[in-house]
Design a protein around this motif. Structure first.
Motif, PDB file in Angstrom:
ATOM      1  N   GLY A 324       0.804  -1.208   0.000  1.00  9.46           N
ATOM      2  CA  GLY A 324       0.000   0.000   0.000  1.00  9.46           C
ATOM      3  C   GLY A 324       0.841   1.263   0.000  1.00  9.46           C
ATOM      4  N   VAL A 325       2.039   1.181   0.564  1.00 11.53           N
ATOM      5  CA  VAL A 325       2.925   2.339   0.648  1.00 11.53           C
ATOM      6  C   VAL A 325       4.282   1.943   0.075  1.00 11.53           C
ATOM      7  CG1 VAL A 325       4.050   3.993   2.165  1.00 11.53           C
ATOM      8  CG2 VAL A 325       1.739   3.178   2.703  1.00 11.53           C
ATOM      9  N   GLY A 326       4.851   2.834  -0.702  1.00 13.02           N
ATOM     10  CA  GLY A 326       6.207   2.622  -1.209  1.00 13.02           C
ATOM     11  C   GLY A 326       6.272   2.047  -2.594  1.00 13.02           C
ATOM     12  N   GLY A 327       5.195   1.531  -3.135  1.00 10.99           N
ATOM     13  CA  GLY A 327       5.187   1.035  -4.500  1.00 10.99           C
ATOM     14  C   GLY A 327       5.846  -0.327  -4.718  1.00 10.99           C
ATOM     15  N   TYR A 328       6.072  -1.141  -3.593  1.00 15.75           N
ATOM     16  CA  TYR A 328       6.699  -2.456  -3.748  1.00 15.75           C
ATOM     17  C   TYR A 328       5.733  -3.423  -4.390  1.00 15.75           C
ATOM     18  CZ  TYR A 328       8.665  -7.035  -2.520  1.00 15.75           C
ATOM     19  OH  TYR A 328       9.141  -8.325  -2.581  1.00 15.75           O
ATOM     20  N   ARG A 329       6.221  -4.137  -5.392  1.00 14.27           N
ATOM     21  CA  ARG A 329       5.391  -5.116  -6.107  1.00 14.27           C
ATOM     22  C   ARG A 329       6.164  -6.449  -6.195  1.00 14.27           C
ATOM     23  NH1 ARG A 329       2.821  -1.267  -5.271  1.00 14.27           N
ATOM     24  NH2 ARG A 329       1.506  -0.054  -6.687  1.00 14.27           N
ATOM     25  N   GLU A 330       5.391  -7.607  -6.111  1.00  7.09           N
ATOM     26  CA  GLU A 330       6.025  -8.941  -6.273  1.00  7.09           C
ATOM     27  C   GLU A 330       5.031  -9.900  -6.904  1.00  7.09           C
ATOM     28  OE1 GLU A 330       8.471 -12.418  -3.803  1.00  7.09           O
ATOM     29  OE2 GLU A 330       7.298 -10.944  -2.699  1.00  7.09           O
ATOM     30  N   SER A 331       5.555 -10.643  -7.881  1.00 10.68           N
ATOM     31  CA  SER A 331       4.753 -11.694  -8.511  1.00 10.68           C
ATOM     32  C   SER A 331       5.497 -13.021  -8.304  1.00 10.68           C
ATOM     33  CB  SER A 331       4.577 -11.416 -10.012  1.00 10.68           C
ATOM     34  OG  SER A 331       3.904 -12.499 -10.624  1.00 10.68           O
ATOM     35  N   ILE A 332       4.775 -14.045  -7.796  1.00  7.35           N
ATOM     36  CA  ILE A 332       5.403 -15.364  -7.548  1.00  7.35           C
ATOM     37  C   ILE A 332       4.684 -16.410  -8.395  1.00  7.35           C
ATOM     38  CG2 ILE A 332       5.992 -17.087  -5.839  1.00  7.35           C
ATOM     39  CD1 ILE A 332       5.929 -14.963  -3.724  1.00  7.35           C
ATOM     40  N   GLU A 333       5.478 -17.151  -9.180  1.00  4.56           N
ATOM     41  CA  GLU A 333       4.958 -18.224 -10.047  1.00  4.56           C
ATOM     42  C   GLU A 333       5.359 -19.575  -9.460  1.00  4.56           C
ATOM     43  OE1 GLU A 333       2.921 -19.774 -13.326  1.00  4.56           O
ATOM     44  OE2 GLU A 333       3.155 -17.647 -12.828  1.00  4.56           O
ATOM     45  N   PHE A 334       4.324 -20.399  -9.116  1.00  6.05           N
ATOM     46  CA  PHE A 334       4.559 -21.730  -8.540  1.00  6.05           C
ATOM     47  C   PHE A 334       4.394 -22.809  -9.610  1.00  6.05           C
ATOM     48  CE2 PHE A 334       3.661 -19.221  -4.822  1.00  6.05           C
ATOM     49  CZ  PHE A 334       4.415 -19.798  -3.816  1.00  6.05           C
ATOM     50  N   GLY A 335       5.269 -23.835  -9.550  1.00  8.60           N
ATOM     51  CA  GLY A 335       5.142 -24.964 -10.472  1.00  8.60           C
ATOM     52  C   GLY A 335       6.359 -25.881 -10.397  1.00  8.60           C
ATOM     53  N   ASN A 336       6.102 -27.204 -10.419  1.00  6.31           N
ATOM     54  CA  ASN A 336       7.175 -28.226 -10.421  1.00  6.31           C
ATOM     55  C   ASN A 336       8.102 -28.122  -9.213  1.00  6.31           C
ATOM     56  OD1 ASN A 336       6.292 -29.242 -12.961  1.00  6.31           O
ATOM     57  ND2 ASN A 336       7.461 -27.618 -14.002  1.00  6.31           N
ATOM     58  N   GLY A 337       7.490 -27.823  -8.039  1.00  3.44           N
ATOM     59  CA  GLY A 337       8.285 -27.781  -6.823  1.00  3.44           C
ATOM     60  C   GLY A 337       9.141 -26.550  -6.697  1.00  3.44           C
ATOM     61  N   GLN A 338       8.980 -25.595  -7.571  1.00  4.46           N
ATOM     62  CA  GLN A 338       9.749 -24.350  -7.492  1.00  4.46           C
ATOM     63  C   GLN A 338       8.811 -23.149  -7.477  1.00  4.46           C
ATOM     64  OE1 GLN A 338      12.407 -24.494 -10.894  1.00  4.46           O
ATOM     65  NE2 GLN A 338      14.056 -25.432  -9.667  1.00  4.46           N
ATOM     66  N   ALA A 339       9.378 -22.017  -7.050  1.00  9.55           N
ATOM     67  CA  ALA A 339       8.638 -20.746  -7.069  1.00  9.55           C
ATOM     68  C   ALA A 339       9.589 -19.672  -7.575  1.00  9.55           C
ATOM     69  CB  ALA A 339       8.133 -20.398  -5.682  1.00  9.55           C
ATOM     70  N   THR A 340       9.195 -18.967  -8.663  1.00  7.96           N
ATOM     71  CA  THR A 340      10.030 -17.909  -9.232  1.00  7.96           C
ATOM     72  C   THR A 340       9.426 -16.549  -8.865  1.00  7.96           C
ATOM     73  OG1 THR A 340      10.638 -19.331 -11.081  1.00  7.96           O
ATOM     74  CG2 THR A 340      11.011 -16.959 -11.341  1.00  7.96           C
ATOM     75  N   SER A 341      10.226 -15.765  -8.115  1.00 11.27           N
ATOM     76  CA  SER A 341       9.753 -14.460  -7.628  1.00 11.27           C
ATOM     77  C   SER A 341      10.346 -13.337  -8.481  1.00 11.27           C
ATOM     78  CB  SER A 341      10.169 -14.275  -6.171  1.00 11.27           C
ATOM     79  OG  SER A 341       9.944 -12.949  -5.761  1.00 11.27           O
ATOM     80  N   THR A 342       9.453 -12.425  -8.934  1.00 13.00           N
ATOM     81  CA  THR A 342       9.894 -11.222  -9.651  1.00 13.00           C
ATOM     82  C   THR A 342       9.454 -10.010  -8.832  1.00 13.00           C
ATOM     83  OG1 THR A 342       9.609 -12.345 -11.769  1.00 13.00           O
ATOM     84  CG2 THR A 342       9.784  -9.940 -11.809  1.00 13.00           C
ATOM     85  N   GLN A 343      10.427  -9.152  -8.479  1.00 14.11           N
ATOM     86  CA  GLN A 343      10.163  -8.014  -7.597  1.00 14.11           C
ATOM     87  C   GLN A 343      10.564  -6.700  -8.315  1.00 14.11           C
ATOM     88  OE1 GLN A 343      12.401  -8.816  -3.995  1.00 14.11           O
ATOM     89  NE2 GLN A 343      11.721 -10.971  -3.942  1.00 14.11           N
ATOM     90  N   TRP A 344       9.785  -5.634  -8.067  1.00 16.90           N
ATOM     91  CA  TRP A 344      10.094  -4.314  -8.659  1.00 16.90           C
ATOM     92  C   TRP A 344       9.383  -3.223  -7.872  1.00 16.90           C
ATOM     93  CZ3 TRP A 344       6.398  -7.595 -10.498  1.00 16.90           C
ATOM     94  CH2 TRP A 344       5.139  -7.075 -10.736  1.00 16.90           C
ATOM     95  N   GLN A 345       9.707  -1.998  -8.225  1.00 16.48           N
ATOM     96  CA  GLN A 345       9.047  -0.816  -7.650  1.00 16.48           C
ATOM     97  C   GLN A 345       8.101  -0.247  -8.713  1.00 16.48           C
ATOM     98  OE1 GLN A 345       9.319   0.477  -4.568  1.00 16.48           O
ATOM     99  NE2 GLN A 345      10.826  -1.120  -3.935  1.00 16.48           N
ATOM    100  N   SER A 346       6.959   0.246  -8.243  1.00 21.75           N
ATOM    101  CA  SER A 346       5.964   0.773  -9.197  1.00 21.75           C
ATOM    102  C   SER A 346       6.507   1.954  -9.986  1.00 21.75           C
ATOM    103  CB  SER A 346       4.677   1.185  -8.467  1.00 21.75           C
ATOM    104  OG  SER A 346       4.957   2.199  -7.510  1.00 21.75           O
ATOM    105  N   MET A 347       7.428   2.695  -9.367  1.00 18.26           N
ATOM    106  CA  MET A 347       7.989   3.847 -10.035  1.00 18.26           C
ATOM    107  C   MET A 347       9.043   3.431 -11.065  1.00 18.26           C
ATOM    108  SD  MET A 347       6.281   6.238  -8.711  1.00 18.26           S
ATOM    109  CE  MET A 347       7.170   7.660  -9.354  1.00 18.26           C
ATOM    110  N   ARG A 348       9.603   2.210 -10.939  1.00 21.22           N
ATOM    111  CA  ARG A 348      10.610   1.718 -11.892  1.00 21.22           C
ATOM    112  C   ARG A 348      10.236   0.296 -12.312  1.00 21.22           C
ATOM    113  NH1 ARG A 348      13.590   4.048  -7.786  1.00 21.22           N
ATOM    114  NH2 ARG A 348      14.157   2.027  -6.932  1.00 21.22           N
ATOM    115  N   PRO A 349       9.214   0.178 -13.108  1.00 25.68           N
ATOM    116  CA  PRO A 349       8.724  -1.158 -13.473  1.00 25.68           C
ATOM    117  C   PRO A 349       9.730  -2.008 -14.249  1.00 25.68           C
ATOM    118  CG  PRO A 349       7.712   0.519 -14.824  1.00 25.68           C
ATOM    119  CD  PRO A 349       8.449   1.249 -13.766  1.00 25.68           C
ATOM    120  N   ASP A 350      10.712  -1.367 -14.910  1.00 25.18           N
ATOM    121  CA  ASP A 350      11.677  -2.159 -15.682  1.00 25.18           C
ATOM    122  C   ASP A 350      12.869  -2.605 -14.836  1.00 25.18           C
ATOM    123  OD1 ASP A 350      10.154  -1.849 -17.943  1.00 25.18           O
ATOM    124  OD2 ASP A 350      11.168   0.006 -18.538  1.00 25.18           O
TER     125      ASP A 350
END
Length: 403
Positions: A324-350
């Motif tokens: 809610g504050v600071g623009g922290y974003r994270e997407s986690i993809e689960f599959g085959n016993g693994q989880a791949t996390s992608t993290q970024w700031q809303s102000m710097r999406p790339d």
């Protein structure tokens, strides 16, 4: 009484010595001539007429009065006796000479037969000694190739090799007991065979003594290595036993390992355990350790399978969280016993950061995500709402579906 002719004079009697031919060379019958010659001087009276057989008569007046017998009759009787004695002496001499010559030949033949028998006996003894030496030499040559690394000391091996190299056989072509040899030569051959047999026995003794020393050195090294192996195995077994508590699929394997350790320590505690019993105890420990390790591996496989099953029942697909504050974003993809996390700031999406985690769960509710450096994050999955909550270090960030 009938008158007796007067004896002829000694000169009238012809001597037998003059009738004998002159001796040419000594012979076994030479004593006969001496006896014959001696008889000439003994029989110095001519044969007297045979006296009539005595008849019983009445004693004459002269006998009754003690008159002496006639000297002529006495000489005739003595001459007859001397002739009989001479003839007997000649016969005895002939028999003695003939017997002596025959006895000499018998003794000579017996001596040669005895020499041949002794020679043949020595030849057999030589064959036995040479055969035994050859067998010992063959064993010594084989043992000479022993690896010094298998010995407690290689000094005995060096001595054995020198002995084998310095003298490998004795008289492979010994003299023979030839039937054509005379007695003295047979005895000489026998002596040589006895000497050669002694040489073979001496070499055999040295070879067998050297072989025994090499084997003793090998046994000493084996005994020492067996003790070291047993001590190492006991230490390893104890470590496996201590670290395997709660890590095995079948706990009886740990009980068996404990028994093997106890038995091995009894063997190691003996004053003079044999290499065989120490090797047996070491093998028992090795087998018991192997069974415990197999049971550990079985549990690990079972745990992994269970984790995979629970993971399959857990979160799948992509989950998203936005602070809610600071623009922290994270997407986690689960599959085959693994989880791949992608993290970024809303102000710097790339400007993103990606981390791959290994996923595990003991209860199908709480999931542990472990990165390559050993760092962990903990999530609670709510299957009903299909949501994840990051509870790491007291957080409560909820991740919803990101379809």
């Amino acid at each position: 009484m009938t008158p007796v002719p007067a004896p002829e004079s000694a000169s009238a009697a012809s001597s037998p010595v003059s009738a004998l031919p002159p001796a040419i060379e000594p012979s076994p019958l030479a004593p006969l001539a001496a006896v014959a010659s001696e008889s000439t001087f003994i029989d110095d009276e001519p044969d007297a007429p045979a006296a009539p057989s005595p008849m019983p008569v009445a004693p004459s007046a002269s006998a009754a009065s003690g008159a002496t017998p006639s000297p002529t009759a006495s000489r005739a009787s003595d001459g007859k006796r001397r002739r009989v004695i001479v003839i007997a002496a000649i016969v005895a001499a002939v028999v003695a000479v003939a017997g002596g010559f025959g006895g000499y030949m018998l003794w000579s033949n017996h001596r040669r037969d005895a020499a041949m028998a002794a020679c043949q006996s020595s030849a057999k003894e030589y064959d036995k000694a040479h055969t035994a030496m050859t067998k010992a030499l063959k064993e010594a040559k084989t043992l000479a190739s022993t690896d010094p690394g298998t010995m407690d000391s290689k000094d005995s091996l060096d001595k054995l090799r020198k002995l084998v190299d310095s003298k490998t056989a004795t008289a492979t072509n010994p003299p023979a007991c030839d039937p054509a040899l005379v007695t003295d030569d047979l005895e000489s051959v026998r002596g040589k065979l006895d000497d050669l047999a002694g040489d073979n026995r001496d070499l055999r003794g040295k070879l067998e003594s050297s072989v025994k020393a090499v084997n003793a050195s090998v046994d000493a090294k084996t005994l020492k290595d067996s003790k070291t192996d047993l001590d190492d195995a006991i230490t390893q077994a104890q470590n496996v036993l201590d670290s395997s508590a709660g890590q095995v699929a079948d706990d009886s394997t740990r009980s068996d390992l404990q028994s093997a350790i106890d038995d091995a320590r009894k063997v190691a505690g003996k004053s003079k355990p044999s290499a065989k019993e120490m090797a047996k105890a070491t093998q028992s420990l090795t087998d018991a350790i192997g069974k415990v390790n197999s049971s550990i591996a079985a549990k690990q496989q079972a745990d992994a399978a269970e984790a995979a099953r629970k993971a399959a029942e857990g979160p799948h697909g992509s989950f998203f969280f936005a602070a809610g504050v600071g623009g922290y974003r994270e997407s986690i993809e689960f599959g085959n016993g693994q989880a791949t996390s992608t993290q970024w700031q809303s102000m710097r999406p790339d400007d993103t950061q990606t981390v791959v985690y290994q996923v595990s769960s003991d209860d199908g509710v709480t999931y542990t995500l472990t990165d390559d450096e050993g760092g962990t994050r903990t999530f609670v999955y709510d299957k009903g709402s299909d949501t994840l909550t990051d509870v790491t270090a007291g957080l409560s960030n909820e991740y919803g579906r990101d379809d």
